[in-house]
Design an enzyme around this catalytic site. Structure first.
Site: not given
Length: 205
Positions: A60, A149, A183
Site C-alpha cells: 500500500h 555487476h 569477471r
C-alpha cells in the site's frame, strides 16, 4: 533507432524534426535541453516484442509509485504484469514480493520491480526465492551496478526515498543495463553456487 540519444544526435536533425529512439533508450540531459531549444522531438519506437515483460508489484505504501512505474514502462514500450496491490488498503509486502519473485523465477517475466516504503523488506522477501537476485536501489548508479555487476533480476524501490523523476532514471538504467563481462558473470555464478549448496543441505543442519 538509437539506444543512446546524445546532443549530437539532436543537432544532426533539422529544427522541428524527430530523433527515433529505441524503447528504453537513454537520453542524456544535454540532449533533452538541446531538443527543447530546437523544437526537436525524441520519439520512442514501437513496443518491444522480444519477451522483455516486467513483473511489477507494491504494498500500500508503494502503490502510487507503482502506478507511475507502469505509465513509464508503457512509454518505454515494455509489457508488464501488475501483481498488486491495487489500492492503498493495507497489505503485507512479503506477499507481493513473493508473487513478483515467483513470476521472475518461472520465466513469466524477464525482470521484476517492487515498491514498498523503504525497498528493503521486499528485497529480503524476494531474495528467499531461489534464482532471484533482488537489489534495493536509490539512484541510477546503483541500478546500473546491480545489473552490470550482480545480474540483479528484481529491482526494489522505497517510495519514501525515491520520487518520480529519480524513479524514471533508476528504472531505465535497470532495464537497459546487462551483465556481460566475464569477471562479473563468474562472481554471479559463485552467488548461485552458494544458494544451490544450501538448497541441497538436509533439514536440521
Amino acid at each position: 533507432m538509437k539506444d543512446i540519444v546524445t546532443a549530437e544526435d539532436v543537432q544532426s536533425v533539422p529544427p522541428g524534426g524527430e530523433v527515433q529512439a529505441a524503447p528504453g533508450a537513454i537520453v542524456t540531459p544535454w540532449a533533452r535541453e538541446v531538443a527543447a531549444s530546437r523544437g526537436v522531438r525524441i520519439v520512442n519506437g514501437p513496443a518491444r516484442n522480444d519477451g522483455q515483460t516486467v513483473a511489477v508489484g507494491a504494498d500500500h505504501g508503494g502503490f502510487a509509485l507503482k502506478e507511475e512505474i507502469k505509465a513509464h514502462l508503457t512509454r518505454l514500450g515494455y509489457r508488464f504484469h501488475d501483481l498488486g496491490t491495487f489500492s492503498t488498503e493495507p497489505v503485507d509486502y512479503p506477499d507481493v514480493a513473493l508473487a513478483v519473485a515467483r513470476a521472475v523465477r518461472a520465466g513469466d517475466a524477464r525482470l521484476g520491480i517492487l515498491v514498498d516504503g523503504a525497498g528493503i523488506g521486499s528485497a529480503m522477501a524476494a531474495n528467499k526465492v531461489p534464482g532471484v537476485r533482488a537489489a534495493p536501489c536509490t539512484d541510477e548508479a546503483a541500478a546500473r551496478n546491480a545489473r552490470e555487476h550482480n545480474d540483479a533480476n528484481v529491482l526494489t524501490l522505497g517510495a519514501r526515498f525515491v520520487d518520480g523523476t529519480r524513479m524514471r532514471a533508476i528504472v531505465e538504467a535497470f532495464l537497459t543495463t546487462h551483465c556481460t563481462e566475464e569477471r562479473h558473470a563468474r562472481r554471479v555464478g559463485k552467488i548461485k553456487s552458494i544458494e544451490e549448496s544450501y538448497l541441497k543441505e538436509p533439514r536440521g543442519r
